[in-house]
Design an enzyme around this catalytic site. Structure first.
Site, PDB file in Angstrom:
ATOM      1  N   TYR A  42     103.776  39.425 109.538  1.00 23.37           N
ATOM      2  CA  TYR A  42     102.990  38.523 110.396  1.00 23.37           C
ATOM      3  C   TYR A  42     102.507  37.313 109.605  1.00 23.37           C
ATOM      4  CZ  TYR A  42      99.101  36.974 113.341  1.00 23.37           C
ATOM      5  OH  TYR A  42      98.231  36.222 114.099  1.00 23.37           O
ATOM      6  N   GLU A  64      93.903  38.117 121.225  1.00 22.56           N
ATOM      7  CA  GLU A  64      92.648  37.929 120.492  1.00 22.56           C
ATOM      8  C   GLU A  64      91.500  38.629 121.213  1.00 22.56           C
ATOM      9  OE1 GLU A  64      92.410  36.830 117.584  1.00 22.56           O
ATOM     10  OE2 GLU A  64      94.222  35.630 117.279  1.00 22.56           O
ATOM     11  N   TRP A  72      93.091  43.895 113.406  1.00 26.94           N
ATOM     12  CA  TRP A  72      94.207  43.129 113.965  1.00 26.94           C
ATOM     13  C   TRP A  72      95.508  43.909 113.904  1.00 26.94           C
ATOM     14  CZ3 TRP A  72      95.125  39.749 117.353  1.00 26.94           C
ATOM     15  CH2 TRP A  72      96.304  38.995 117.367  1.00 26.94           C
TER      16      TRP A  72
END
Length: 214
Positions: A42, A64, A72
């Site tokens: 990522y 988000e 995350w």
């Protein structure tokens, strides 16, 4: 936990902090970006690269929001499940979701099953569908100054900025939910409105020429 108090996707709270580190492949990265394979991919291929298009940005807004209160990496590992459950995050399709879809999503083990966040995502799709000028134009007007000095450690990376506060206010005024200043800044980091790769991170040199005004 409120959107304002969440964990920014830019520097995951469950990952190491500090300066850039050299990974097993010999490349220097932000410390969090070398802490797990999912983060490494990522960090190297997505985080901080400019994202455009209403549907693409809608996906990031939704993810988000779902990340609020979670690490995350939890979202990264479920992203394909989210895409399948939310019709590829096509705004026009998600905006048509109704009560039956909410119940379907609450039973989907491939996503984070949180009613408030599911309902917020559907409501946000309706706002985005009817937004004058589009979501891309709304978000990108708050891009940070490309000449801002590069951080040398994660300790120099802010959680909130004047731009993210302004973006959050604009999104809320339009009718979006789960868009506090912290979430807005994580969105800005993830979508390339600001470059928070550390000064000696190898990705920063790749991105130097890709931002408006760079």
């Amino acid at each position: 936990m409120s959107a304002d108090a969440d964990v920014a996707a830019g520097a995951p709270a469950d990952a190491p902090t500090g300066g850039a580190v050299v990974g097993p492949d010999g490349l220097r990265r932000c410390a969090w970006g070398d802490s797990a394979d999912d983060y490494r991919t990522y960090h190297d291929t997505e985080w901080g690269r400019p994202v455009h298009g209403d549907d693409a940005l809608f996906e990031r807004v939704c993810l988000e929001a779902f990340q609020s209160g979670l690490s995350w990496i939890t979202i990264l590992r479920r992203r394909e499940g989210f895409r399948s459950a939310f019709a590829g995050f096509e705004i026009a399709r998600v905006a048509e979701f109704g009560g039956a879809d909410v119940e379907r999503l609450l039973g989907d083990t491939g996503i984070i099953r949180n009613r408030a966040k599911i309902e917020a995502s559907i409501a946000n799709a309706r706002v985005a569908r009817d937004l004058d000028g589009g979501l891309d134009a709304l978000i990108w007007q708050f891009a940070a100054d490309p000449d801002r000095p590069a951080p040398r450690s994660t300790g120099e990376v802010p959680a909130v900025t004047p731009e993210s506060t302004a973006l959050a206010k604009a999104l809320k005024k339009a009718g979006f939910r789960f868009v506090g200043p912290t979430t807005a800044y994580a969105l800005m980091q993830a979508c390339g409105l600001v470059d928070d790769h550390l000064a000696d991170c190898h990705v920063r040199s790749v991105l130097d020429g890709t931002r408006p005004g760079a």
